[in-house]
Design an enzyme around this catalytic site. Structure first.
Site, PDB file in Angstrom:
ATOM      1  N   PHE A 291      -2.363   1.022  -7.099  1.00 28.02           N
ATOM      2  CA  PHE A 291      -3.278   1.045  -5.829  1.00 28.02           C
ATOM      3  C   PHE A 291      -3.822   2.432  -5.694  1.00 28.02           C
ATOM      4  O   PHE A 291      -4.841   2.904  -5.561  1.00 28.02           O
ATOM      5  CB  PHE A 291      -2.410   0.721  -4.703  1.00 28.02           C
ATOM      6  CG  PHE A 291      -3.205   1.097  -3.371  1.00 28.02           C
ATOM      7  CD1 PHE A 291      -4.215   0.073  -2.904  1.00 28.02           C
ATOM      8  CD2 PHE A 291      -2.982   2.150  -2.676  1.00 28.02           C
ATOM      9  CE1 PHE A 291      -4.836   0.301  -1.420  1.00 28.02           C
ATOM     10  CE2 PHE A 291      -3.497   2.228  -1.399  1.00 28.02           C
ATOM     11  CZ  PHE A 291      -4.621   1.490  -1.011  1.00 28.02           C
TER      12      PHE A 291
ATOM     13  N   HIS B 243       8.119  -8.192  -1.931  1.00 26.37           N
ATOM     14  CA  HIS B 243       6.978  -7.523  -1.112  1.00 26.37           C
ATOM     15  C   HIS B 243       6.289  -8.536  -0.012  1.00 26.37           C
ATOM     16  O   HIS B 243       6.422  -9.559  -0.027  1.00 26.37           O
ATOM     17  CB  HIS B 243       5.778  -7.492  -1.768  1.00 26.37           C
ATOM     18  CG  HIS B 243       4.885  -6.279  -1.493  1.00 26.37           C
ATOM     19  ND1 HIS B 243       5.259  -5.506  -0.571  1.00 26.37           N
ATOM     20  CD2 HIS B 243       3.723  -5.895  -1.975  1.00 26.37           C
ATOM     21  CE1 HIS B 243       4.205  -4.606  -0.359  1.00 26.37           C
ATOM     22  NE2 HIS B 243       3.189  -4.971  -1.182  1.00 26.37           N
TER      23      HIS B 243
ATOM     24  N   ASP C 268      -8.055  -2.206  -5.972  1.00 19.95           N
ATOM     25  CA  ASP C 268      -6.903  -2.217  -6.586  1.00 19.95           C
ATOM     26  C   ASP C 268      -6.781  -3.719  -7.198  1.00 19.95           C
ATOM     27  O   ASP C 268      -5.969  -4.443  -6.537  1.00 19.95           O
ATOM     28  CB  ASP C 268      -5.802  -1.900  -5.806  1.00 19.95           C
ATOM     29  CG  ASP C 268      -4.170  -2.303  -6.610  1.00 19.95           C
ATOM     30  OD1 ASP C 268      -4.055  -2.213  -8.056  1.00 19.95           O
ATOM     31  OD2 ASP C 268      -3.441  -2.616  -5.888  1.00 19.95           O
TER      32      ASP C 268
HETATM   33  C1  SPV Z   1       1.015  -0.264  -5.301  1.00 18.20           C
HETATM   34  O1  SPV Z   1       1.375   0.965  -4.768  1.00 18.20           O
HETATM   35  O2  SPV Z   1       0.062  -0.086  -6.349  1.00 18.20           O
HETATM   36  C2  SPV Z   1       1.612  -1.251  -5.134  1.00 18.20           C
HETATM   37  C3  SPV Z   1       2.045  -1.711  -3.797  1.00 18.20           C
HETATM   38  O3  SPV Z   1       1.694  -2.260  -5.850  1.00 18.20           O
HETATM   39  S1  SPV Z   1       1.163  -2.509  -2.805  1.00 18.20           S
HETATM   40  O4  SPV Z   1      -0.185  -1.647  -2.857  1.00 18.20           O
HETATM   41  O5  SPV Z   1       1.376  -2.601  -1.533  1.00 18.20           O
HETATM   42  O6  SPV Z   1       0.877  -3.696  -3.473  1.00 18.20           O
HETATM   43 MG    MG Z   2       0.241  -2.049  -7.579  1.00 17.63          MG
END
Ligand code: SPV
Ligand code: MG
Length: 288
Positions: A42, A184, A52
């Protein structure tokens, strides 16, 4: 060489990872005392100004992760998203991350191309359990020589499939050889993760990403008993974005950099973060 993350497990009951999107942010996280670095997909996507959503190539993420490994001493946990394809892609990708010196990879059970987890209304499609078990086994085989830690991530709660599905996927992934399970949740309170923890049989330890439910402090996580890693997944990029926005606005407002100068990191501070002194020391040795 012994896996750095396994050494950290031996030294502390709860391992905290801070996100990074480049070696500078990783170095600041190490300086602050975090146990390891989350090489976040991300954050790197955001650093490129992109969503992302499987838009960056695996080598773009790998190159940055390798640069982070080279400029830090703490364990690096790489976010490899879905593994960039099927189990064959996973073999290829995980071998490359292990050779780059990462201590662990986190791979999620979503369909490639993925959408980011915390986006309201995001596309959240999961692959079949058997397919993901094959991908976990492939990751284990590819990382074996480097004693790589494989963290399987279920997005069952992100996809609104409920606790039972998340628990059965977690059990299946443990059976396939995952070292830890990342579960998650996008709920704004910790209730869902707490309920998951209470029902999880503890066959492998858990990893959580409390972005959406920030009230779950480290003391509360410890009290739950089954969580071994907490990932602060996007705090480097959010801190950077907020700070840059504020400073840029103030310079525009002030009509110059005269007010801000004392409020931001000095040029000498950046020299220090670049390890300029170390370069000067070797200059003495080699430059003639
Ligand atoms: C990331 O930091 O890329 C993750 C966590 O995978 S999340 O963005 O919450 O999916
Ligand atoms: Mg990620």
């Amino acid at each position: 060489m012994a896996n750095k993350l396994r050494n950290t497990f031996a030294a502390s009951d709860l391992v905290t990872l801070m996100s990074a999107h480049n070696p500078l942010s990783a170095r600041l996280a190490e300086e602050a005392g975090f146990d390891g670095i989350w090489a976040s997909g991300f954050e790197l996507s955001a650093a490129y100004g992109l969503p992302d959503a499987s838009l960056l190539s695996f080598t773009q993420h790998l190159d940055m992760t390798r640069a982070i490994v080279q400029q830090t001493t703490i364990p690096i946990v790489a976010d490899i998203d879905t593994g960039y394809g099927n189990a064959i892609n996973v073999l290829h990708v995980v071998r490359a991350y292990a050779e780059a010196g990462t201590a662990a990879v986190v791979m999620e059970d979503k369909l490639f191309p993925k959408d980011t987890s915390l986006l309201a209304g995001g596309r959240q499609e999961l692959v079949r359990v058997e397919e993901f078990q094959g991908k976990i086994e492939a990751a284990g085989a590819a990382g074996k020589q480097h004693d790589l830690v494989v963290i399987a991530r279920t997005e069952a709660l992100i996809a609104d499939l409920g606790l039972d599905e998340a628990l059965s996927r977690g059990a299946a992934y443990a059976e396939a050889g995952a070292d830890l399970l990342l579960v998650h949740s996008k709920r704004k309170t910790p209730d869902e993760i707490v309920a998951f923890c209470e029902r999880w049989d503890g066959r492998i330890p858990l990893t959580i990403v409390p972005t959406a439910y920030p009230d779950l402090t480290e003391d509360k996580v410890r009290a739950l008993g089954k969580i071994r890693i907490v990932i602060y997944a996007n705090h480097a990029i959010r801190a950077a974005a907020g700070a840059m926005r504020q400073v840029f606005a103030q310079i525009k407002r002030d009509g110059g950099i005269h007010q801000i100068d004392k409020q931001i990191a000095s040029v000498e501070d950046i020299f220090e973060l670049q390890r300029v002194q170390a370069m000067k020391a070797v200059e003495k040795k080699y430059l003639r």
